[in-house]
Motif scaffolding. Structure first.
Motif, PDB file in Angstrom:
ATOM      1  N   SER A 289       0.830  -1.203   0.000  1.00 52.58           N
ATOM      2  CA  SER A 289       0.000   0.000   0.000  1.00 52.58           C
ATOM      3  C   SER A 289       0.864   1.253   0.000  1.00 52.58           C
ATOM      4  O   SER A 289       1.890   1.312   0.680  1.00 52.58           O
ATOM      5  N   PRO A 290       0.435   2.295  -0.749  1.00 48.01           N
ATOM      6  CA  PRO A 290       1.177   3.559  -0.759  1.00 48.01           C
ATOM      7  C   PRO A 290       0.797   4.486   0.382  1.00 48.01           C
ATOM      8  O   PRO A 290       1.362   5.563   0.524  1.00 48.01           O
ATOM      9  N   GLY A 291      -0.198   4.086   1.184  1.00 48.05           N
ATOM     10  CA  GLY A 291      -0.616   4.936   2.302  1.00 48.05           C
ATOM     11  C   GLY A 291      -2.053   5.378   2.167  1.00 48.05           C
ATOM     12  O   GLY A 291      -2.848   4.763   1.462  1.00 48.05           O
ATOM     13  N   GLY A 292      -2.379   6.454   2.863  1.00 49.67           N
ATOM     14  CA  GLY A 292      -3.754   6.942   2.829  1.00 49.67           C
ATOM     15  C   GLY A 292      -4.071   7.836   4.006  1.00 49.67           C
ATOM     16  O   GLY A 292      -3.258   8.663   4.422  1.00 49.67           O
ATOM     17  N   SER A 293      -5.237   7.634   4.581  1.00 42.17           N
ATOM     18  CA  SER A 293      -5.740   8.493   5.648  1.00 42.17           C
ATOM     19  C   SER A 293      -4.977   8.294   6.956  1.00 42.17           C
ATOM     20  O   SER A 293      -4.827   7.163   7.424  1.00 42.17           O
ATOM     21  N   PRO A 294      -4.505   9.378   7.583  1.00 40.38           N
ATOM     22  CA  PRO A 294      -3.847   9.241   8.882  1.00 40.38           C
ATOM     23  C   PRO A 294      -4.810   8.776   9.962  1.00 40.38           C
ATOM     24  O   PRO A 294      -4.411   8.112  10.918  1.00 40.38           O
ATOM     25  N   VAL A 295      -6.088   9.118   9.813  1.00 38.49           N
ATOM     26  CA  VAL A 295      -7.086   8.701  10.799  1.00 38.49           C
ATOM     27  C   VAL A 295      -7.290   7.193  10.732  1.00 38.49           C
ATOM     28  O   VAL A 295      -7.251   6.498  11.749  1.00 38.49           O
ATOM     29  N   GLN A 296      -7.494   6.672   9.530  1.00 37.89           N
ATOM     30  CA  GLN A 296      -7.693   5.231   9.359  1.00 37.89           C
ATOM     31  C   GLN A 296      -6.448   4.452   9.803  1.00 37.89           C
ATOM     32  O   GLN A 296      -6.560   3.425  10.472  1.00 37.89           O
ATOM     33  N   SER A 297      -5.286   4.948   9.454  1.00 36.89           N
ATOM     34  CA  SER A 297      -4.037   4.292   9.857  1.00 36.89           C
ATOM     35  C   SER A 297      -3.880   4.311  11.368  1.00 36.89           C
ATOM     36  O   SER A 297      -3.436   3.328  11.979  1.00 36.89           O
ATOM     37  N   GLY A 298      -4.243   5.436  11.980  1.00 34.45           N
ATOM     38  CA  GLY A 298      -4.144   5.549  13.430  1.00 34.45           C
ATOM     39  C   GLY A 298      -5.070   4.584  14.146  1.00 34.45           C
ATOM     40  O   GLY A 298      -4.710   3.998  15.178  1.00 34.45           O
ATOM     41  N   TYR A 299      -6.284   4.395  13.617  1.00 31.63           N
ATOM     42  CA  TYR A 299      -7.222   3.435  14.206  1.00 31.63           C
ATOM     43  C   TYR A 299      -6.609   2.036  14.235  1.00 31.63           C
ATOM     44  O   TYR A 299      -6.668   1.320  15.244  1.00 31.63           O
ATOM     45  N   VAL A 300      -6.026   1.639  13.104  1.00 32.50           N
ATOM     46  CA  VAL A 300      -5.454   0.291  13.004  1.00 32.50           C
ATOM     47  C   VAL A 300      -4.238   0.160  13.929  1.00 32.50           C
ATOM     48  O   VAL A 300      -4.073  -0.859  14.610  1.00 32.50           O
ATOM     49  N   TYR A 301      -3.388   1.175  13.956  1.00 30.74           N
ATOM     50  CA  TYR A 301      -2.214   1.187  14.829  1.00 30.74           C
ATOM     51  C   TYR A 301      -2.637   0.970  16.285  1.00 30.74           C
ATOM     52  O   TYR A 301      -2.084   0.114  16.992  1.00 30.74           O
ATOM     53  N   ASP A 302      -3.622   1.732  16.732  1.00 30.84           N
ATOM     54  CA  ASP A 302      -4.073   1.632  18.121  1.00 30.84           C
ATOM     55  C   ASP A 302      -4.682   0.266  18.417  1.00 30.84           C
ATOM     56  O   ASP A 302      -4.487  -0.283  19.511  1.00 30.84           O
ATOM     57  N   GLU A 303      -5.395  -0.304  17.462  1.00 29.75           N
ATOM     58  CA  GLU A 303      -6.024  -1.610  17.687  1.00 29.75           C
ATOM     59  C   GLU A 303      -4.972  -2.713  17.780  1.00 29.75           C
ATOM     60  O   GLU A 303      -5.105  -3.649  18.574  1.00 29.75           O
ATOM     61  N   ILE A 304      -3.930  -2.616  16.978  1.00 31.80           N
ATOM     62  CA  ILE A 304      -2.843  -3.599  17.077  1.00 31.80           C
ATOM     63  C   ILE A 304      -2.212  -3.545  18.459  1.00 31.80           C
ATOM     64  O   ILE A 304      -1.965  -4.597  19.089  1.00 31.80           O
ATOM     65  N   LYS A 305      -1.959  -2.361  18.956  1.00 33.09           N
ATOM     66  CA  LYS A 305      -1.373  -2.221  20.289  1.00 33.09           C
ATOM     67  C   LYS A 305      -2.301  -2.781  21.358  1.00 33.09           C
ATOM     68  O   LYS A 305      -1.856  -3.446  22.313  1.00 33.09           O
ATOM     69  N   ARG A 306      -3.595  -2.541  21.221  1.00 25.27           N
ATOM     70  CA  ARG A 306      -4.558  -3.046  22.211  1.00 25.27           C
ATOM     71  C   ARG A 306      -4.615  -4.575  22.200  1.00 25.27           C
ATOM     72  O   ARG A 306      -4.605  -5.219  23.262  1.00 25.27           O
ATOM     73  N   LEU A 307      -4.671  -5.148  21.013  1.00 27.09           N
ATOM     74  CA  LEU A 307      -4.743  -6.599  20.901  1.00 27.09           C
ATOM     75  C   LEU A 307      -3.455  -7.268  21.372  1.00 27.09           C
ATOM     76  O   LEU A 307      -3.504  -8.351  21.975  1.00 27.09           O
ATOM     77  N   ARG A 308      -2.333  -6.639  21.126  1.00 28.46           N
ATOM     78  CA  ARG A 308      -1.052  -7.195  21.605  1.00 28.46           C
ATOM     79  C   ARG A 308      -1.009  -7.217  23.126  1.00 28.46           C
ATOM     80  O   ARG A 308      -0.505  -8.165  23.735  1.00 28.46           O
ATOM     81  N   ALA A 309      -1.551  -6.171  23.753  1.00 32.24           N
ATOM     82  CA  ALA A 309      -1.583  -6.131  25.222  1.00 32.24           C
ATOM     83  C   ALA A 309      -2.550  -7.173  25.778  1.00 32.24           C
ATOM     84  O   ALA A 309      -2.298  -7.773  26.832  1.00 32.24           O
ATOM     85  N   LYS A 310      -3.633  -7.421  25.056  1.00 37.00           N
ATOM     86  CA  LYS A 310      -4.628  -8.394  25.497  1.00 37.00           C
ATOM     87  C   LYS A 310      -4.173  -9.826  25.248  1.00 37.00           C
ATOM     88  O   LYS A 310      -4.521 -10.742  26.015  1.00 37.00           O
ATOM     89  N   HIS A 311      -3.398 -10.032  24.188  1.00 36.66           N
ATOM     90  CA  HIS A 311      -2.897 -11.366  23.835  1.00 36.66           C
ATOM     91  C   HIS A 311      -1.375 -11.317  23.738  1.00 36.66           C
ATOM     92  O   HIS A 311      -0.808 -11.318  22.641  1.00 36.66           O
ATOM     93  N   PRO A 312      -0.682 -11.279  24.840  1.00 42.54           N
ATOM     94  CA  PRO A 312       0.780 -11.104  24.815  1.00 42.54           C
ATOM     95  C   PRO A 312       1.532 -12.232  24.141  1.00 42.54           C
ATOM     96  O   PRO A 312       2.698 -12.059  23.748  1.00 42.54           O
ATOM     97  N   ASP A 313       0.919 -13.409  23.992  1.00 39.61           N
ATOM     98  CA  ASP A 313       1.616 -14.544  23.384  1.00 39.61           C
ATOM     99  C   ASP A 313       1.551 -14.527  21.859  1.00 39.61           C
ATOM    100  O   ASP A 313       2.225 -15.332  21.204  1.00 39.61           O
ATOM    101  N   ILE A 314       0.737 -13.643  21.294  1.00 44.15           N
ATOM    102  CA  ILE A 314       0.597 -13.581  19.833  1.00 44.15           C
ATOM    103  C   ILE A 314       1.281 -12.318  19.321  1.00 44.15           C
ATOM    104  O   ILE A 314       0.825 -11.207  19.577  1.00 44.15           O
ATOM    105  N   LYS A 315       2.361 -12.501  18.575  1.00 40.71           N
ATOM    106  CA  LYS A 315       3.084 -11.361  18.027  1.00 40.71           C
ATOM    107  C   LYS A 315       2.568 -10.991  16.636  1.00 40.71           C
ATOM    108  O   LYS A 315       1.974 -11.812  15.932  1.00 40.71           O
ATOM    109  N   VAL A 316       2.818  -9.736  16.284  1.00 40.87           N
ATOM    110  CA  VAL A 316       2.404  -9.231  14.977  1.00 40.87           C
ATOM    111  C   VAL A 316       3.647  -8.885  14.166  1.00 40.87           C
ATOM    112  O   VAL A 316       4.554  -8.211  14.659  1.00 40.87           O
TER     113      VAL A 316
END
Length: 334
Positions: A125-152
């Motif tokens: 992907s060449p990129g896009g919306s900073p808002v959409q990217s930020g949503y995904v970034y934050d969700e990855i961090k949240r899921l990593r904290a909730k599931h520490p044994d699963i890396k991304v």
């Protein structure tokens, strides 16, 4: 006697004339009746065709919505350990394949599967919306904290730039091909100005707004220095947020380079030296050698063909036209 004979002749002539008029009226009435019948048949055929098309469209929609093809989903339950793969493809924007809604849905399903041993974001992907990217970034961090044994892990194919790299920065590790394009940590908002064109055409622009700067992005009005300066502060703020998230995700792995956050794009090989990526590898290599689960399962949320058709027919065309005409100036990570 002669007079009487002429009178009888005139009477016969009048009778013939009256009869001719009546015949013409009869034929005219018959002609109108026939024409009305033909028109009614044509009208009936047109309505018949219309309802046939409507019925076909209804049946097509029903088939696409309720058949397996209408709810196509490539993810599948696997009763053994596997690597979850999620595609981040194309422009990252609302109502697109790589929207935050689609990517977050995919991430949650992947993390909730008890047989998932690791998650790979396969990025092209060449990129896009900073808002959409930020949503995904934050969700990855949240899921990593909730599931520490699963890396991304983020694996960049042809390109992982701007908003796509924003998302990748949330991963535990980033990999790319030696020729991949990586980085472009910057923000842009582009448009056009049509002021002089309107003057040449003799067209007067009339805009009615409440608020001194409500129309400051109007391409048909002259640009004001103070509004340009303000818009630059908005872009600079978004750029700063982007940089902060990249630093938070990559930490000490980033090397000190004066152009690292300038918006330049780097090859995968250069990106390794700069600390933008951790190594050179493909999705299958990461699944097999790093995660240890060679079996891969695609969790990418995909629209059905019918949903994609209706979406593209509606909003996408309008958004694309507006963007190319410079009628929108939403900041984008490019």
């Amino acid at each position: 006697m002669q007079s009487d004979r002429w009178t009888e002749g005139e009477m016969v002539s009048r009778e013939d004339e009256v009869k001719g008029v009546e015949d013409r009226k009869a034929w005219s009435l018959l002609e109108k009746t026939l024409m009305a019948s033909v028109q009614e048949q044509r009208r009936s055929r047109r309505w018949g065709i219309f309802f046939k098309i409507l019925t076909f469209a209804y049946l097509f929609a029903a088939v696409m919505l309720f058949s397996p093809f209408g709810s196509m989903d490539d993810s599948k339950a696997v009763g053994e350990p596997h690597t979850a793969v999620i595609e981040v493809r194309g422009t990252i924007a609302d109502l697109q394949e790589a929207s935050a809604d689609n990517l977050v849905t995919s991430l949650r399903r992947a993390f909730e599967d008890e047989n998932t041993r690791g998650v790979v974001l396969r990025i092209n992907s060449p990129g896009g919306s900073p808002v959409q990217s930020g949503y995904v970034y934050d969700e990855i961090k949240r899921l990593r904290a909730k599931h520490p044994d699963i890396k991304v892990y983020a694996v960049i194919a042809d390109i992982g730039a701007s908003g796509a790299y924003y998302i990748a920065a949330a991963a535990d590790e980033i990999y790319a091909d030696k020729a991949s394009l990586v980085g472009s940590i910057g923000v842009t908002a582009a448009g056009f100005g049509f002021v002089e064109m309107l003057d040449k055409l003799g067209v007067e622009r009339r805009t009615y707004a409440s608020g001194e700067h409500k129309t400051f992005l109007d391409p048909f009005q002259p640009e004001k220095p103070e509004e340009r300066q303000f818009w630059q502060t908005v872009l600079d703020t978004t750029h700063r947020q982007f940089i902060e998230q990249v630093k938070a995700g990559r930490g000490d792995r980033l090397k000190d380079h004066p152009d690292l956050f300038s918006g330049l794009v780097w090859s995968g090989e250069q990106a390794v030296d700069l600390g933008l990526v951790d190594g050179l590898a493909s999705t299958s290599t990461v699944a097999r050698d790093i995660i240890g689960a060679e079996e891969t399962v695609d969790y990418t949320h995909r629209e059905s063909p019918f949903q994609r058709f209706t979406r593209q027919l509606g909003t996408s065309m309008g958004n694309a036209i507006a963007t190319h005409l410079g009628l929108t100036a939403t900041p984008g990570l490019r």
